[in-house]
Design a protein around this motif. Structure first.
Motif, short mmCIF file in Angstrom:
data_model
loop_
_atom_site.label_atom_id
_atom_site.label_comp_id
_atom_site.label_asym_id
_atom_site.label_seq_id
_atom_site.Cartn_x
_atom_site.Cartn_y
_atom_site.Cartn_z
N ARG A 120 28.43 4.56 14.58
CA ARG A 120 29.57 5.24 15.28
C ARG A 120 30.60 4.19 15.93
O ARG A 120 31.68 4.46 16.32
CB ARG A 120 28.87 5.87 16.70
CG ARG A 120 28.16 7.12 16.05
CD ARG A 120 27.43 7.70 17.49
NE ARG A 120 26.27 8.54 17.10
CZ ARG A 120 25.03 8.44 17.69
NH1 ARG A 120 25.10 7.46 18.63
NH2 ARG A 120 24.03 9.13 17.39
N MET A 162 27.21 17.40 16.65
CA MET A 162 28.68 16.86 16.37
C MET A 162 29.46 17.73 15.42
O MET A 162 30.60 17.82 15.80
CB MET A 162 28.51 15.56 15.47
CG MET A 162 27.83 14.69 16.38
SD MET A 162 27.54 13.06 15.26
CE MET A 162 26.39 12.08 16.24
N GLN A 210 31.15 20.18 17.82
CA GLN A 210 32.43 19.47 18.31
C GLN A 210 33.62 19.73 17.48
O GLN A 210 34.80 20.06 17.75
CB GLN A 210 32.24 18.11 18.75
CG GLN A 210 30.94 17.78 19.92
CD GLN A 210 30.82 16.33 19.95
OE1 GLN A 210 31.37 15.56 19.45
NE2 GLN A 210 29.95 16.29 20.91
N TYR A 211 33.31 19.37 16.12
CA TYR A 211 34.29 19.60 15.06
C TYR A 211 35.09 20.98 14.91
O TYR A 211 36.07 21.42 14.85
CB TYR A 211 34.11 19.20 13.89
CG TYR A 211 34.03 17.70 13.54
CD1 TYR A 211 35.27 16.98 12.96
CD2 TYR A 211 32.67 16.85 13.51
CE1 TYR A 211 34.99 15.52 13.05
CE2 TYR A 211 32.73 15.67 13.51
CZ TYR A 211 34.13 14.87 13.03
OH TYR A 211 33.88 13.55 12.96
N GLU A 244 37.80 14.50 19.27
CA GLU A 244 38.83 14.41 20.31
C GLU A 244 40.17 14.18 19.55
O GLU A 244 41.21 14.68 20.13
CB GLU A 244 38.50 13.26 21.28
CG GLU A 244 37.05 13.58 22.15
CD GLU A 244 35.78 13.26 21.29
OE1 GLU A 244 34.96 13.78 21.83
OE2 GLU A 244 35.81 12.69 20.03
N PRO A 303 35.67 7.26 11.83
CA PRO A 303 34.85 8.23 12.40
C PRO A 303 33.44 8.39 11.67
O PRO A 303 33.31 8.36 10.28
CB PRO A 303 35.63 9.48 12.22
CG PRO A 303 37.36 8.84 11.99
CD PRO A 303 36.98 7.32 11.68
N THR A 335 38.00 11.34 15.02
CA THR A 335 37.01 12.18 15.95
C THR A 335 37.23 13.45 16.25
O THR A 335 38.45 13.74 16.27
CB THR A 335 36.64 11.30 17.10
OG1 THR A 335 37.78 11.19 18.13
CG2 THR A 335 36.47 9.37 16.68
N GLY A 342 34.17 12.33 7.86
CA GLY A 342 33.56 11.27 8.79
C GLY A 342 32.50 10.68 7.92
O GLY A 342 31.72 11.53 7.08
#
Length: 299
Positions: A240, A257, A260-261, A196, A245, A194, A225
């Motif tokens: 999810r 998303m 976020q990556y 994170e 992932p 993910t 993912g």
């Protein structure tokens, strides 16, 4: 952000070629292929294409995209032989090959094919020696190497890769050994995770780079993912929560998303085709929907 495609090794060659040509024609960046000989499952029947012969064929048949192994199991081939293979695929493709390499993990295929599986420590030690062997062969006219597991004496590699250097991608997220090896030898680094998890492991990799005086920005980061483009939030949430992932939801949700990556330091996002559609037509339709609703926003 670059976007790349990963066709399933269970496809026929004709289907793999069709999907790769479609990816090339619609703006995808790379085509990746898994290096396994059989599924990691109780049922090991059915077709499973070999990685490096497939890459050589794609290099000859598909004109633009990068092609690479995600990732080669070091335990399957002597690293000097692998270096020779990768250099030749780079020649065939006109300088588009990426040598993805990992320590090897799938125990059932080692048993089935009589390959030495060793311990985790043994595999990691072989892995680090293999990186040194490959880097030496790519860069030197003749290579001498006297390791515990591999020995080379006045070994040539000609022709050299077209690229200088041919990128060595290190696959894996082990924080004690793999990321240290990546800091020393990788041009690119890949791991599942993910955003994170990727941010956390990327920070560790950066720290290891700084410890040895290497610019962390010299290593490109990629991740993958499982994709599910859907307006059904129940389906997206199930994806999810699957344990792998997942990039799931509407086009707008997936764009968020991807952001976020990017914030996690990912340069290339790889979409596996393993479950995109029931056939090539459906898979290409989903690829196109992703390209139109997501990729187009990050050019």
């Amino acid at each position: 952000m670059r976007f790349s495609f990963w066709p399933a090794p269970t496809n026929s060659w004709n289907d793999t070629l069709d999907l790769a040509n479609h990816a090339e024609a619609t703006g995808w960046y790379s085509i990746w292929f898994a290096d396994h000989f059989m599924p990691n499952a109780e049922d090991t029947s059915g077709p499973f294409a070999e990685c490096w012969t497939t890459l050589a064929a794609l290099g000859a048949a598909v004109p633009r995209v990068r092609i690479g192994a995600l990732v080669t199991g070091n335990t399957y081939r002597h690293p000097a032989v692998l270096a020779k293979m990768a250099a030749n695929v780079d020649q065939i493709s006109g300088g588009r090959c990426v040598l993805g390499l990992g320590a090897g993990w799938q125990e059932n295929e080692h048993r089935a094919y009589g390959l030495n599986f060793s311990t985790l420590g043994g595999r990691m030690a072989r892995f680090e020696e293999a990186c040194q062997v490959i880097k030496g062969l790519f860069s030197k006219e003749k290579t001498d190497f006297q390791g515990k597991y591999y020995q080379l004496t006045d070994a040539p590699l000609a022709p050299k890769p077209v690229q200088d250097p041919l990128p060595l991608l290190i696959g894996g997220g082990g924080e004690q050994r793999t990321l240290r090896i990546a800091a020393k030898y990788a041009d690119e680094w890949n791991v599942w995770g993910t955003p994170e998890v990727l941010a956390h492991k990327g920070a560790i990799l950066n720290r290891y780079c700084e410890e040895i005086g290497r610019d962390p920005k010299s290593i490109k980061h990629s991740a993958q993912g499982m994709l599910a483009m859907t307006d059904d939030e129940t389906v997206a949430e199930r994806m999810r929560a699957s344990g792998r992932p997942a990039i799931a939801g509407t086009g707008a949700q997936i764009r968020a998303m991807v952001e976020q990556y990017i914030e996690a330091g990912v340069d290339e996002l790889i979409i596996p085709g393993f479950a995109l559609g029931r056939n090539v037509g459906e898979t290409k339709a989903i690829m196109d929907k992703f390209a139109n609703e997501v990729m187009a926003h990050f050019k």
